[in-house]
Design a protein around this motif. Sequence first.
Motif, PDB file in Angstrom:
ATOM      1  N   ALA A 116       1.299   4.024  -2.986  1.00  0.00           N
ATOM      2  CA  ALA A 116       1.015   5.445  -2.731  1.00  0.00           C
ATOM      3  C   ALA A 116       2.130   6.304  -3.325  1.00  0.00           C
ATOM      4  O   ALA A 116       1.867   7.364  -3.905  1.00  0.00           O
ATOM      5  CB  ALA A 116       0.881   5.705  -1.235  1.00  0.00           C
ATOM      6  N   ARG A 118       0.834  -1.203   0.000  1.00  0.00           N
ATOM      7  CA  ARG A 118       0.000   0.000   0.000  1.00  0.00           C
ATOM      8  C   ARG A 118       0.869   1.254   0.000  1.00  0.00           C
ATOM      9  O   ARG A 118       0.648   2.191  -0.761  1.00  0.00           O
ATOM     10  CB  ARG A 118      -0.926  -0.008   1.221  1.00  0.00           C
ATOM     11  N   ARG A 119       1.910   1.273   0.846  1.00  0.00           N
ATOM     12  CA  ARG A 119       2.816   2.420   0.897  1.00  0.00           C
ATOM     13  C   ARG A 119       3.584   2.576  -0.410  1.00  0.00           C
ATOM     14  O   ARG A 119       3.774   3.694  -0.900  1.00  0.00           O
ATOM     15  CB  ARG A 119       3.777   2.307   2.075  1.00  0.00           C
TER      16      ARG A 119
END
Length: 183
Positions: A114, A110-111
């Motif tokens: 992003a 997820r990071r």
Amino acid sequence: MTVDEQRRVLARRFAALAGLGAVGAMMLTACSGGQSDDELIDMSILMNDGTYTGQSNADEQGAVGTVTITVAGGRITEASYETVESDGTVKDENYGKDGSGQVANQDYYRRAQAAVASYEQYSAKLVEVQDPTAVDTVSGATVAHSQFLQASLRAVYQAQGVADDGRADTVAMPGLGLEDEDY
């Protein structure tokens, strides 16, 4: 000692302390080591038409960001940003997956994604504001922003015909904050 004399003594002491505080603040500012955004680039220098590419310093993982700008009529009309890992792999929709192409750590993926999503935002904002230092950091993409800023500064320096004198190197490159279990 009268009350008036005590007040004068206290006023002198206060003035002396205030003066020392001001001197201390000036010393801290002078010794801070980094440059302000205003000192990173002079956007009053005209840019020459053409296509220019700048690269960032490597992050702690060895990844390097690259910004390519197109200048027409003295303005940035296009910008693109990508980051390449130390092994030459472009950070894209697969960034953050393990060697088999699976998402082993959802938080890490997820990071990572992003950061990848921020690349278009940073590029579009540069075209909009015409100044690398005016492109704000996207939440969750701080390292990407630092690399974007370094690379875009270097691309604009080229467009302006200005030598890269090391000012872009003063942009702080934060750590990724990753642990071994993130891989």
